[in-house]
Structure formats: structure tokens, C-alpha cells
Design a protein around this motif. Structure first.
Motif, PDB file in Angstrom:
ATOM      1  N   TYR A   4       0.826  -1.197   0.000  1.00 23.66           N
ATOM      2  CA  TYR A   4       0.000   0.000   0.000  1.00 23.66           C
ATOM      3  C   TYR A   4       0.865   1.253   0.000  1.00 23.66           C
ATOM      4  N   ARG A   5       0.238   2.344  -0.455  1.00 19.66           N
ATOM      5  CA  ARG A   5       0.930   3.628  -0.513  1.00 19.66           C
ATOM      6  C   ARG A   5      -0.105   4.721  -0.302  1.00 19.66           C
ATOM      7  N   ILE A   6       0.159   5.613   0.647  1.00 24.10           N
ATOM      8  CA  ILE A   6      -0.699   6.779   0.849  1.00 24.10           C
ATOM      9  C   ILE A   6       0.005   7.977   0.255  1.00 24.10           C
ATOM     10  N   ALA A   7      -0.739   8.739  -0.525  1.00 24.24           N
ATOM     11  CA  ALA A   7      -0.183   9.934  -1.159  1.00 24.24           C
ATOM     12  C   ALA A   7      -1.308  10.929  -1.390  1.00 24.24           C
ATOM     13  N   THR A   8      -0.922  12.142  -1.711  1.00 21.68           N
ATOM     14  CA  THR A   8      -1.946  13.116  -2.078  1.00 21.68           C
ATOM     15  C   THR A   8      -2.578  12.654  -3.383  1.00 21.68           C
ATOM     16  N   ASN A   9      -3.796  13.084  -3.599  1.00 19.11           N
ATOM     17  CA  ASN A   9      -4.519  12.686  -4.807  1.00 19.11           C
ATOM     18  C   ASN A   9      -3.734  13.021  -6.069  1.00 19.11           C
ATOM     19  N   GLU A  10      -2.992  14.087  -6.024  1.00 18.00           N
ATOM     20  CA  GLU A  10      -2.214  14.540  -7.182  1.00 18.00           C
ATOM     21  C   GLU A  10      -1.140  13.530  -7.587  1.00 18.00           C
ATOM     22  N   PHE A  11      -0.575  12.826  -6.601  1.00 20.31           N
ATOM     23  CA  PHE A  11       0.567  11.959  -6.883  1.00 20.31           C
ATOM     24  C   PHE A  11       0.322  10.464  -6.660  1.00 20.31           C
ATOM     25  N   VAL A  12      -0.866  10.079  -6.229  1.00 21.49           N
ATOM     26  CA  VAL A  12      -1.091   8.680  -5.862  1.00 21.49           C
ATOM     27  C   VAL A  12      -0.931   7.716  -7.038  1.00 21.49           C
ATOM     28  N   HIS A  13      -1.207   8.159  -8.248  1.00 21.53           N
ATOM     29  CA  HIS A  13      -1.056   7.280  -9.418  1.00 21.53           C
ATOM     30  C   HIS A  13       0.380   7.233  -9.946  1.00 21.53           C
ATOM     31  N   ASP A  14       1.250   8.082  -9.425  1.00 16.30           N
ATOM     32  CA  ASP A  14       2.638   8.142  -9.887  1.00 16.30           C
ATOM     33  C   ASP A  14       3.453   7.060  -9.179  1.00 16.30           C
ATOM     34  N   LEU A  15       3.783   6.022  -9.893  1.00 16.44           N
ATOM     35  CA  LEU A  15       4.562   4.915  -9.327  1.00 16.44           C
ATOM     36  C   LEU A  15       6.022   4.962  -9.775  1.00 16.44           C
ATOM     37  N   SER A  16       6.461   6.104 -10.264  1.00 18.32           N
ATOM     38  CA  SER A  16       7.808   6.238 -10.829  1.00 18.32           C
ATOM     39  C   SER A  16       8.914   6.328  -9.793  1.00 18.32           C
ATOM     40  N   GLY A  17       8.576   6.628  -8.547  1.00 20.28           N
ATOM     41  CA  GLY A  17       9.609   6.834  -7.538  1.00 20.28           C
ATOM     42  C   GLY A  17      10.262   8.202  -7.640  1.00 20.28           C
ATOM     43  N   TYR A  18       9.654   9.092  -8.414  1.00 18.63           N
ATOM     44  CA  TYR A  18      10.251  10.407  -8.667  1.00 18.63           C
ATOM     45  C   TYR A  18      10.403  11.236  -7.388  1.00 18.63           C
ATOM     46  N   GLY A  19       9.406  11.201  -6.512  1.00 25.00           N
ATOM     47  CA  GLY A  19       9.497  11.972  -5.266  1.00 25.00           C
ATOM     48  C   GLY A  19      10.671  11.534  -4.415  1.00 25.00           C
ATOM     49  N   ALA A  20      10.876  10.230  -4.297  1.00 29.81           N
ATOM     50  CA  ALA A  20      12.011   9.717  -3.534  1.00 29.81           C
ATOM     51  C   ALA A  20      13.323  10.066  -4.229  1.00 29.81           C
ATOM     52  N   LYS A  21      13.329  10.028  -5.541  1.00 25.25           N
ATOM     53  CA  LYS A  21      14.528  10.382  -6.303  1.00 25.25           C
ATOM     54  C   LYS A  21      14.881  11.850  -6.085  1.00 25.25           C
ATOM     55  N   LEU A  22      13.877  12.679  -6.072  1.00 23.77           N
ATOM     56  CA  LEU A  22      14.077  14.118  -5.916  1.00 23.77           C
ATOM     57  C   LEU A  22      14.596  14.475  -4.529  1.00 23.77           C
ATOM     58  N   ASN A  23      14.043  13.840  -3.507  1.00 19.16           N
ATOM     59  CA  ASN A  23      14.350  14.228  -2.125  1.00 19.16           C
ATOM     60  C   ASN A  23      15.253  13.267  -1.362  1.00 19.16           C
ATOM     61  N   GLY A  24      15.405  12.057  -1.845  1.00 24.16           N
ATOM     62  CA  GLY A  24      16.114  11.048  -1.066  1.00 24.16           C
ATOM     63  C   GLY A  24      15.240  10.603   0.090  1.00 24.16           C
ATOM     64  N   GLY A  25      15.668   9.587   0.791  1.00 23.76           N
ATOM     65  CA  GLY A  25      14.893   9.075   1.925  1.00 23.76           C
ATOM     66  C   GLY A  25      15.763   8.212   2.812  1.00 23.76           C
ATOM     67  N   ARG A  26      15.147   7.549   3.757  1.00 18.56           N
ATOM     68  CA  ARG A  26      15.898   6.691   4.678  1.00 18.56           C
ATOM     69  C   ARG A  26      16.679   5.633   3.907  1.00 18.56           C
ATOM     70  N   TRP A  27      16.047   5.035   2.882  1.00 14.76           N
ATOM     71  CA  TRP A  27      16.654   3.920   2.169  1.00 14.76           C
ATOM     72  C   TRP A  27      17.288   4.306   0.845  1.00 14.76           C
ATOM     73  N   ASN A  28      16.996   5.475   0.316  1.00 15.86           N
ATOM     74  CA  ASN A  28      17.592   5.853  -0.968  1.00 15.86           C
ATOM     75  C   ASN A  28      18.203   7.243  -0.877  1.00 15.86           C
ATOM     76  N   ARG A  29      19.321   7.382  -1.534  1.00 16.03           N
ATOM     77  CA  ARG A  29      19.945   8.707  -1.596  1.00 16.03           C
ATOM     78  C   ARG A  29      19.279   9.509  -2.707  1.00 16.03           C
ATOM     79  N   GLU A  30      19.441  10.797  -2.626  1.00 16.89           N
ATOM     80  CA  GLU A  30      18.910  11.681  -3.662  1.00 16.89           C
ATOM     81  C   GLU A  30      19.442  11.232  -5.019  1.00 16.89           C
ATOM     82  N   GLY A  31      18.580  11.214  -6.011  1.00 19.18           N
ATOM     83  CA  GLY A  31      18.970  10.794  -7.352  1.00 19.18           C
ATOM     84  C   GLY A  31      18.649   9.350  -7.667  1.00 19.18           C
ATOM     85  N   VAL A  32      18.198   8.577  -6.672  1.00 19.07           N
ATOM     86  CA  VAL A  32      17.869   7.165  -6.863  1.00 19.07           C
ATOM     87  C   VAL A  32      16.358   6.998  -6.711  1.00 19.07           C
TER      88      VAL A  32
END
Length: 156
Positions: A4-32
Motif C-alpha cells: 500500500y501507498r498513501i499519497a496526495t490525490n495529485e501523486f497517488v497514481h505516480d509509481l515512478s519513484g520520482y518523489g524519492a529520487k528528488l528528495n532522497g529518503g531513509r533507504w535511498n539517496r537523492e537521485g535514486v
């Protein structure tokens, strides 16, 4: 298996991982690019909730929950006992694990322990993997955070 994935309505259909790529996260560095998902809707709500700023106004009807079917046969399971790394501020070891998983390109999904609820799992999906077409968006439904969860101090 369903994740499951919770997201704003604007981005819920986006499965590209772009948000994580843009900002990085606990498990991925920026750009991944990776798509963060959880084992349950409740876990996803907690994961979203703990990352909100101290003061925030959430609009009603602004969120949705995506249910995604992923193939069981392409899941790499990471040991659940990474608590020191999970709680620390330095995520470089976790980023290295994700970089290695993506570089090897053997598994579509990496099952990782949640830092919020250690007995639960999050599932990272590699949108660049050849099996990504097997990750199917089953449904998208409205999701609302219960307003009773906000404005309360749970731990001080």
C-alpha cells in the motif's frame, strides 16, 4: 502480495519513484528512484504521519491509498535487525544497501524493516527493474487521516 501507498490525490497514481529520487529518503539517496510502500494501510498512515512537520493543516479529501500487487517471487528480504541504523541520522549504510540492490538488478522489491513499527515491513519497489510491469496498481481509494490523531502529544 499486496502493498500500500498513501499519497496526495495529485501523486497517488505516480509509481515512478520520482518523489524519492528528488528528495532522497531513509533507504535511498537523492537521485535514486524507488517507490516506498508498506505492508498495511495502517503502517503507511503512521509512516506518513511521523514525517509531517510539527504544524500542518491537512485538507479533508486530499489523500488516497493505492493498493499495489507485487510478485512474491522477486522480493529481497533485508534482515529486520537494523535498529541502530534505522534510528540513527546517518543513513549511508541503508543507502549503500539500496544502491547494491538496484545495481544487482536481481529483485524488483526489497522488503525492509519499518523504523516506525519494527515488527512491520516496508517494501521498496525499483521502477527501473524489468519486472516493474508486474507491479500492478489494483485500486486507488480515498483516504482521510482521523483528526483525533492530530494535536495530541503522544510522547514527550
Amino acid at each position: 502480495m499486496l502493498v500500500y501507498r498513501i499519497a496526495t490525490n495529485e501523486f497517488v497514481h505516480d509509481l515512478s519513484g520520482y518523489g524519492a529520487k528528488l528528495n532522497g529518503g531513509r533507504w535511498n539517496r537523492e537521485g535514486v528512484a524507488v517507490l516506498y510502500t508498506g505492508s498495511s494501510i495502517a503502517l503507511c498512515a503512521w509512516e506518513y504521519w511521523v514525517h509531517l512537520p510539527d504544524t500542518v493543516t491537512l485538507k479533508q479529501n486530499a489523500f488516497s491509498v493505492a493498493t499495489i500487487q507485487i510478485p512474491d517471487h522477486s522480493v529481497l528480504k533485508i534482515a529486520p535487525k537494523l535498529s541502530a541504523q534505522l534510528q540513527g541520522q546517518d543513513n549511508s549504510r541503508l543507502h549503500a544497501l539500496t544502491d547494491d540492490w538496484i545495481e544487482r538488478n536481481e529483485h524488483l522489491v526489497m522488503q525492509v524493516p519499518s523504523a516506525i513499527i519494527e515488527q512491520e515491513s516496508n517494501y521498496l519497489i525499483n521502477p527501473a527493474h524489468p519486472l516493474f510491469t508486474e507491479a500492478v496498481l489494483e485500486s486507488v481509494n480515498p483516504f482521510s487521516f482521523d483528526k483525533r490523531a492530530f494535536g495530541k502529544v503522544l510522547l514527550k
